[in-house]
Write a protein that holds these residues in place. Structure first.
Motif, short mmCIF file in Angstrom:
data_model
loop_
_atom_site.label_atom_id
_atom_site.label_comp_id
_atom_site.label_asym_id
_atom_site.label_seq_id
_atom_site.Cartn_x
_atom_site.Cartn_y
_atom_site.Cartn_z
N GLU A 87 43.23 -37.67 96.28
CA GLU A 87 42.51 -38.00 95.05
C GLU A 87 42.92 -39.30 94.37
O GLU A 87 42.18 -39.83 93.56
CB GLU A 87 42.58 -36.85 94.04
N LYS A 88 44.09 -39.82 94.70
CA LYS A 88 44.53 -41.10 94.15
C LYS A 88 45.52 -41.72 95.13
O LYS A 88 46.04 -41.03 96.01
CB LYS A 88 45.13 -40.93 92.75
N PRO A 89 45.80 -43.02 94.99
CA PRO A 89 46.69 -43.69 95.95
C PRO A 89 48.07 -43.05 96.00
O PRO A 89 48.61 -42.61 94.98
CB PRO A 89 46.77 -45.13 95.43
N ILE A 90 48.61 -43.01 97.21
CA ILE A 90 49.93 -42.44 97.42
C ILE A 90 50.93 -43.53 97.81
O ILE A 90 50.56 -44.62 98.23
CB ILE A 90 49.91 -41.31 98.48
N VAL A 91 52.19 -43.19 97.67
CA VAL A 91 53.27 -44.09 98.04
C VAL A 91 53.48 -43.99 99.55
O VAL A 91 53.57 -42.87 100.08
CB VAL A 91 54.57 -43.72 97.30
N PRO A 92 53.54 -45.10 100.26
CA PRO A 92 53.79 -45.05 101.72
C PRO A 92 55.10 -44.33 102.02
O PRO A 92 56.14 -44.64 101.40
CB PRO A 92 53.87 -46.52 102.12
N PRO A 93 55.08 -43.37 102.93
CA PRO A 93 56.31 -42.63 103.26
C PRO A 93 57.48 -43.54 103.67
O PRO A 93 58.62 -43.29 103.30
CB PRO A 93 55.89 -41.71 104.40
N ILE A 94 57.19 -44.61 104.38
CA ILE A 94 58.28 -45.48 104.84
C ILE A 94 58.92 -46.20 103.65
O ILE A 94 60.11 -46.55 103.69
CB ILE A 94 57.80 -46.46 105.94
N MET A 95 58.18 -46.37 102.57
CA MET A 95 58.76 -46.96 101.37
C MET A 95 59.78 -46.01 100.76
O MET A 95 60.84 -46.44 100.27
CB MET A 95 57.65 -47.27 100.36
N LEU A 96 59.50 -44.72 100.80
CA LEU A 96 60.46 -43.72 100.33
C LEU A 96 61.71 -43.74 101.20
O LEU A 96 62.82 -43.57 100.71
CB LEU A 96 59.82 -42.34 100.31
N MET A 97 61.51 -43.96 102.50
CA MET A 97 62.65 -44.07 103.42
C MET A 97 63.53 -45.25 103.01
O MET A 97 64.76 -45.17 103.10
CB MET A 97 62.17 -44.26 104.86
N GLY A 98 62.92 -46.33 102.58
CA GLY A 98 63.68 -47.50 102.14
C GLY A 98 64.57 -47.18 100.95
O GLY A 98 65.70 -47.68 100.86
N ILE A 99 64.08 -46.36 100.03
CA ILE A 99 64.89 -45.96 98.88
C ILE A 99 66.10 -45.18 99.35
O ILE A 99 67.23 -45.38 98.88
CB ILE A 99 64.04 -45.14 97.88
N ILE A 100 65.89 -44.29 100.33
CA ILE A 100 66.98 -43.47 100.86
C ILE A 100 68.02 -44.33 101.57
O ILE A 100 69.22 -44.23 101.31
CB ILE A 100 66.43 -42.38 101.81
N THR A 101 67.55 -45.18 102.48
CA THR A 101 68.51 -45.99 103.24
C THR A 101 69.27 -46.95 102.33
O THR A 101 70.45 -47.21 102.54
CB THR A 101 67.83 -46.73 104.40
N ALA A 102 68.60 -47.45 101.29
CA ALA A 102 69.29 -48.34 100.34
C ALA A 102 70.38 -47.58 99.59
O ALA A 102 71.48 -48.11 99.38
CB ALA A 102 68.29 -48.94 99.36
N ALA A 103 70.11 -46.34 99.20
CA ALA A 103 71.13 -45.56 98.48
C ALA A 103 72.33 -45.26 99.38
O ALA A 103 73.48 -45.31 98.94
CB ALA A 103 70.52 -44.26 97.96
#
Length: 148
Positions: free
Chosen positions: A59-75
């Motif tokens: 129903e609305k734009p979603i965040v790319p899953p690989i972008m979420l992976m980037g947050i994890i790997t950065a942490a």
């Protein structure tokens, strides 16, 4: 970037304990999405076009899953175990979509430590503002090696 500057290493295997946790909160902003899309050239309309996304189950734009992976790997690289860490394996499930402008709480926990392999296992869960899980994963990480 820290060119020419020596950065302190993260925690080595002997500095970590099972049950150690880290929590970070990230608000997904337009600038983050635009940087991701520019970097990857990923032009999936589901990630950016409101009219397209409105006609999907999301129903609305979603965040790319690989972008979420980037947050994890950065942490993992910045905090737990920190600079010098190397992810060797990952297993992740995207349980629900994350939407633009959402605020996500990522919880990391050291689940296992294998000194002989210089490897830790970190679980990661991310929840949205309604406390619904959007992802869950397991990461196998080599902490910075102990200097001989």
């Amino acid at each position: 970037m820290l060119l020419g500057k020596i950065q302190k290493k993260g925690k080595n295997i002997n500095d970590l304990i099972v049950g150690e946790k880290l929590t970070i909160t990230e608000k997904i902003e337009d600038k983050d999405l635009l940087l991701y899309l520019g970097l990857t050239n990923d032009n999936n309309p589901l990630y950016i076009q409101h009219d397209f996304a409105s006609k999907t189950i999301y129903e609305k734009p979603i965040v790319p899953p690989i972008m979420l992976m980037g947050i994890i790997t950065a942490a993992i690289s910045k905090y737990l175990p920190g600079p010098g860490a190397y992810i060797t394996k990952q297993n992740i499930s995207f349980l629900a979509p994350a939407y633009h402008y959402s605020t996500l709480k990522f919880t990391f926990e050291v689940m296992e430590i294998d000194i002989s392999l210089n490897e830790i296992v970190i679980s990661v869960i991310a929840n949205n503002e309604q406390n619904n899980a959007v992802l869950a994963g397991t990461f196998y990480v080599n902490p910075p090696a102990i200097e001989q």
